[in-house]
Scaffold this motif. Sequence first.
Motif, PDB file in Angstrom:
ATOM      1  N   ARG A  57      -4.032  -0.608  14.714  1.00  0.00           N
ATOM      2  CA  ARG A  57      -2.791  -0.998  14.043  1.00  0.00           C
ATOM      3  C   ARG A  57      -2.723  -0.426  12.640  1.00  0.00           C
ATOM      4  O   ARG A  57      -1.671   0.066  12.193  1.00  0.00           O
ATOM      5  CB  ARG A  57      -2.696  -2.531  13.995  1.00  0.00           C
ATOM      6  CG  ARG A  57      -1.485  -3.049  13.227  1.00  0.00           C
ATOM      7  CD  ARG A  57      -1.212  -4.506  13.500  1.00  0.00           C
ATOM      8  NE  ARG A  57      -2.264  -5.392  13.050  1.00  0.00           N
ATOM      9  CZ  ARG A  57      -2.358  -5.860  11.791  1.00  0.00           C
ATOM     10  NH1 ARG A  57      -1.464  -5.504  10.881  1.00  0.00           N
ATOM     11  NH2 ARG A  57      -3.344  -6.678  11.466  1.00  0.00           N
ATOM     12  N   ILE A  58      -3.850  -0.471  11.925  1.00  0.00           N
ATOM     13  CA  ILE A  58      -3.891   0.067  10.561  1.00  0.00           C
ATOM     14  C   ILE A  58      -3.570   1.557  10.556  1.00  0.00           C
ATOM     15  O   ILE A  58      -2.746   2.034   9.760  1.00  0.00           O
ATOM     16  CB  ILE A  58      -5.284  -0.183   9.932  1.00  0.00           C
ATOM     17  CG1 ILE A  58      -5.442  -1.658   9.573  1.00  0.00           C
ATOM     18  CG2 ILE A  58      -5.496   0.691   8.695  1.00  0.00           C
ATOM     19  CD1 ILE A  58      -6.846  -2.028   9.141  1.00  0.00           C
ATOM     20  N   LEU A  59      -4.204   2.308  11.471  1.00  0.00           N
ATOM     21  CA  LEU A  59      -3.993   3.756  11.512  1.00  0.00           C
ATOM     22  C   LEU A  59      -2.555   4.091  11.885  1.00  0.00           C
ATOM     23  O   LEU A  59      -1.963   5.042  11.353  1.00  0.00           O
ATOM     24  CB  LEU A  59      -4.970   4.402  12.488  1.00  0.00           C
ATOM     25  CG  LEU A  59      -6.454   4.302  12.102  1.00  0.00           C
ATOM     26  CD1 LEU A  59      -7.340   4.936  13.165  1.00  0.00           C
ATOM     27  CD2 LEU A  59      -6.714   4.960  10.746  1.00  0.00           C
ATOM     28  N   LYS A  60      -1.980   3.305  12.790  1.00  0.00           N
ATOM     29  CA  LYS A  60      -0.583   3.525  13.188  1.00  0.00           C
ATOM     30  C   LYS A  60       0.342   3.265  12.007  1.00  0.00           C
ATOM     31  O   LYS A  60       1.262   4.051  11.735  1.00  0.00           O
ATOM     32  CB  LYS A  60      -0.227   2.608  14.354  1.00  0.00           C
ATOM     33  CG  LYS A  60       1.208   2.768  14.849  1.00  0.00           C
ATOM     34  CD  LYS A  60       1.512   1.799  15.976  1.00  0.00           C
ATOM     35  CE  LYS A  60       2.979   1.932  16.417  1.00  0.00           C
ATOM     36  NZ  LYS A  60       3.322   0.946  17.462  1.00  0.00           N
TER      37      LYS A  60
ATOM     38  N   GLN B  49     -10.189   4.917   5.768  1.00  0.00           N
ATOM     39  CA  GLN B  49      -9.200   4.341   6.685  1.00  0.00           C
ATOM     40  C   GLN B  49      -8.694   2.975   6.223  1.00  0.00           C
ATOM     41  O   GLN B  49      -7.645   2.517   6.683  1.00  0.00           O
ATOM     42  CB  GLN B  49      -9.826   4.205   8.082  1.00  0.00           C
ATOM     43  CG  GLN B  49     -10.174   5.541   8.738  1.00  0.00           C
ATOM     44  CD  GLN B  49     -10.970   5.361  10.012  1.00  0.00           C
ATOM     45  OE1 GLN B  49     -11.849   4.493  10.097  1.00  0.00           O
ATOM     46  NE2 GLN B  49     -10.673   6.185  11.018  1.00  0.00           N
ATOM     47  N   LEU B  50      -9.431   2.335   5.312  1.00  0.00           N
ATOM     48  CA  LEU B  50      -9.160   0.930   5.009  1.00  0.00           C
ATOM     49  C   LEU B  50      -8.658   0.671   3.592  1.00  0.00           C
ATOM     50  O   LEU B  50      -8.497  -0.484   3.206  1.00  0.00           O
ATOM     51  CB  LEU B  50     -10.436   0.102   5.247  1.00  0.00           C
ATOM     52  CG  LEU B  50     -11.068   0.205   6.640  1.00  0.00           C
ATOM     53  CD1 LEU B  50     -12.284  -0.719   6.730  1.00  0.00           C
ATOM     54  CD2 LEU B  50     -10.067  -0.123   7.727  1.00  0.00           C
ATOM     55  N   VAL B  51      -8.414   1.732   2.824  1.00  0.00           N
ATOM     56  CA  VAL B  51      -7.981   1.511   1.447  1.00  0.00           C
ATOM     57  C   VAL B  51      -6.626   2.159   1.182  1.00  0.00           C
ATOM     58  O   VAL B  51      -6.256   3.159   1.803  1.00  0.00           O
ATOM     59  CB  VAL B  51      -9.017   2.054   0.431  1.00  0.00           C
ATOM     60  CG1 VAL B  51     -10.330   1.328   0.549  1.00  0.00           C
ATOM     61  CG2 VAL B  51      -9.204   3.555   0.583  1.00  0.00           C
ATOM     62  N   ASP B  52      -5.897   1.554   0.263  1.00  0.00           N
ATOM     63  CA  ASP B  52      -4.643   2.132  -0.231  1.00  0.00           C
ATOM     64  C   ASP B  52      -4.898   3.093  -1.382  1.00  0.00           C
ATOM     65  O   ASP B  52      -4.136   4.021  -1.607  1.00  0.00           O
ATOM     66  CB  ASP B  52      -3.716   1.013  -0.727  1.00  0.00           C
ATOM     67  CG  ASP B  52      -2.773   0.529   0.360  1.00  0.00           C
ATOM     68  OD1 ASP B  52      -2.518   1.295   1.305  1.00  0.00           O
ATOM     69  OD2 ASP B  52      -2.311  -0.624   0.263  1.00  0.00           O
ATOM     70  N   LEU B  53      -5.999   2.825  -2.117  1.00  0.00           N
ATOM     71  CA  LEU B  53      -6.209   3.574  -3.354  1.00  0.00           C
ATOM     72  C   LEU B  53      -7.691   3.631  -3.696  1.00  0.00           C
ATOM     73  O   LEU B  53      -8.414   2.641  -3.577  1.00  0.00           O
ATOM     74  CB  LEU B  53      -5.451   2.884  -4.503  1.00  0.00           C
ATOM     75  CG  LEU B  53      -5.638   3.426  -5.918  1.00  0.00           C
ATOM     76  CD1 LEU B  53      -4.999   4.811  -6.040  1.00  0.00           C
ATOM     77  CD2 LEU B  53      -5.031   2.467  -6.941  1.00  0.00           C
ATOM     78  N   ILE B  54      -8.145   4.802  -4.108  1.00  0.00           N
ATOM     79  CA  ILE B  54      -9.441   4.972  -4.760  1.00  0.00           C
ATOM     80  C   ILE B  54      -9.157   5.672  -6.077  1.00  0.00           C
ATOM     81  O   ILE B  54      -8.701   6.814  -6.100  1.00  0.00           O
ATOM     82  CB  ILE B  54     -10.431   5.804  -3.917  1.00  0.00           C
ATOM     83  CG1 ILE B  54     -10.749   5.103  -2.598  1.00  0.00           C
ATOM     84  CG2 ILE B  54     -11.718   6.057  -4.712  1.00  0.00           C
ATOM     85  CD1 ILE B  54     -11.696   5.891  -1.700  1.00  0.00           C
ATOM     86  N   GLN B  55      -9.385   4.975  -7.182  1.00  0.00           N
ATOM     87  CA  GLN B  55      -9.026   5.514  -8.493  1.00  0.00           C
ATOM     88  C   GLN B  55     -10.246   5.565  -9.418  1.00  0.00           C
ATOM     89  O   GLN B  55     -10.855   4.549  -9.729  1.00  0.00           O
ATOM     90  CB  GLN B  55      -7.942   4.652  -9.142  1.00  0.00           C
ATOM     91  CG  GLN B  55      -7.516   5.117 -10.520  1.00  0.00           C
ATOM     92  CD  GLN B  55      -6.938   6.533 -10.488  1.00  0.00           C
ATOM     93  OE1 GLN B  55      -5.968   6.786  -9.793  1.00  0.00           O
ATOM     94  NE2 GLN B  55      -7.562   7.450 -11.212  1.00  0.00           N
TER      95      GLN B  55
ATOM     96  N   SER C 255      -4.596  -6.162   5.191  1.00  0.00           N
ATOM     97  CA  SER C 255      -5.218  -6.749   6.387  1.00  0.00           C
ATOM     98  C   SER C 255      -6.671  -7.122   6.162  1.00  0.00           C
ATOM     99  O   SER C 255      -7.299  -7.730   7.038  1.00  0.00           O
ATOM    100  CB  SER C 255      -5.135  -5.754   7.550  1.00  0.00           C
ATOM    101  OG  SER C 255      -3.812  -5.342   7.774  1.00  0.00           O
ATOM    102  N   LEU C 256      -7.233  -6.736   5.016  1.00  0.00           N
ATOM    103  CA  LEU C 256      -8.656  -6.942   4.757  1.00  0.00           C
ATOM    104  C   LEU C 256      -8.872  -8.017   3.695  1.00  0.00           C
ATOM    105  O   LEU C 256      -8.034  -8.208   2.810  1.00  0.00           O
ATOM    106  CB  LEU C 256      -9.307  -5.644   4.298  1.00  0.00           C
ATOM    107  CG  LEU C 256      -9.142  -4.429   5.229  1.00  0.00           C
ATOM    108  CD1 LEU C 256      -9.896  -3.247   4.664  1.00  0.00           C
ATOM    109  CD2 LEU C 256      -9.630  -4.741   6.630  1.00  0.00           C
TER     110      LEU C 256
END
Length: 579
Positions: free
Chosen positions: A217-220, A274-280, A372-373
């Motif tokens: 679901r996350i990947l979709k 796959q599980l993050v919105d952002l790496i800053q 979702s996490l």
Amino acid sequence: MSEVKRLPVGWADATLTEIAQIFMGQSPASSLINNDKKGLPFFQGKTEFTNVYPLVNKYCEEPSRIAEKDDILLSVRAPVGPVNIAKVRSGFGRGLSAIRGYTGIDHKFLFYQLRSIEKHIESLGTGSTFSGINRDKVESLPINIAPQKEQIRIIYKLEELFSELDAGVKELKAAQTKLSQYRQSLLKSAVDGSLTEQWRAENIAQVQETGEQLLARILKQRREQWQQQKLAEFAEKAPPPPKNWQDAYPEPVQPDTATLPKLPDGWVWASLSQLVDLIQIGPFGSLLHKSDYIYGGIPLINPTHIKNLKIEPDYNLTITESKLSDLQKYVMSEGDIVIGRRGEMGRCALVTDKEDGWLCGTGSLFIRVLKSLNPEFYTWVLSSKRTKDFLAEFSVGTTMQNLNQKILHNIPVPLLPENEQAAASDILHSEYDRIDKQIEDIKVALKLSEAQRRNILKSAFTGQLVPQDPNDEPASVLLEKIKRERDTLAKMPKPRKPSKLKKKGDLMNTLLEVLTAEDDWIDAQDAFQKCGIVDGTSTDRIEEIYAELRNLEKSGKIQIQRQGDFDQLKLITQDVKED
């Protein structure tokens, strides 16, 4: 030390110089010190001190000062006050003095008494760069003298009580170690699924979506969001989307599962990508300067501020609201996970409502996991040994380990049902609270042990630890004997070791000349010798060189660093630039 002393009958007070010989240290050239067991054991300062006897790491074939077996070694320079006992004949440097009691003064009696006034000795230290204590202050240290036989009784009792205390401390420290190991085992069990094994058995019916289904679901959703964003961009530009534009979707990194362990049913391996919105990553150094830092503003978080999964700011290292507005890209929000990207790998903490709006420092980065996490659970996961080992293996940098975005994207993490993430986090919370309380109780017990040790020493040297025996020869008689011994020693001729002067043509007039001639760091002792400072050099000449040293340091022309037990000097050349 200002309180009035009331000593028992038979005791006497004295200064250290009245009951012991005192030898101030002197350092040989660093080239004479070795690790090959050639010569005598050598101690430069407190570095090798343990509880009683110093560890032998260095040797010297030509020590300038020698301590005999059972001499007390007193640290007289950075730090001032700690004591040890020379187990064998040893050389010692300028960071120490050797104290040798006259006949009738037991060396352990003197050792324990000096330890009992360590804080007082420390308070006598002076110096802006390195605290130190001179001979006069060492000689004038106050000592309470017990009758000779009572000294032995005091030592016996002290060591009996300290043996019991040491056994208790050993048990407390063993418990600390076990709690630390248990903490790590909890993290491991959280990552491999054994922590929530019972929860899964009891709540299987409540799991609406497995980890594998959640990942799909996350990947979709990620792909759909990207497509919507691209369509919005195309709509702004007017021309229709190019053919097969969907194929340009940047797939997140797939985890390499070849060497990963099997997970419980309902779990699946995923990559952090796959599980993050952002790496800053935090702002580059060019965006923040020392002049930007103020006291009491908005904290910035570097790796040193991340301790035990918590953020501990330094309010001396903060910035203004105005500066923060220029760095909005690097501002953290509640639920983010801040990670140290330099030095110790796996140092991370959850950003709570308290730290919401604080700045990610140059040495850190932060990630924002998907909604979702459970961010708290994944803070635990990122601090686990498995993650630390992964980061240590793939981090870059020879001097200091360093993380970049590519490494973070590739971290493999377990993905589990949402309600199991919450359950695991709750269990960890409960267990960690219990562990933290036990650790705090142990810290209190250790502090009480130290306080008890200090009280025992105080009672020992005020005549309250053991009963007095009226048949003991009083300390006043002992002091008379010591005075006669001192007078005898004073009349004996003292052989003087000839100084090894360099040839006049090899000597230089100033430190600046010496440092200019050197290509790299030089031991301060060697630099002084090249200026002719040796045994027998006039006080005026010594003061002249020290004054030059202070002026060179004050004007920013030299660097001074501590290398082991030695001070080293280096001329700052014009091509050296500030970071």
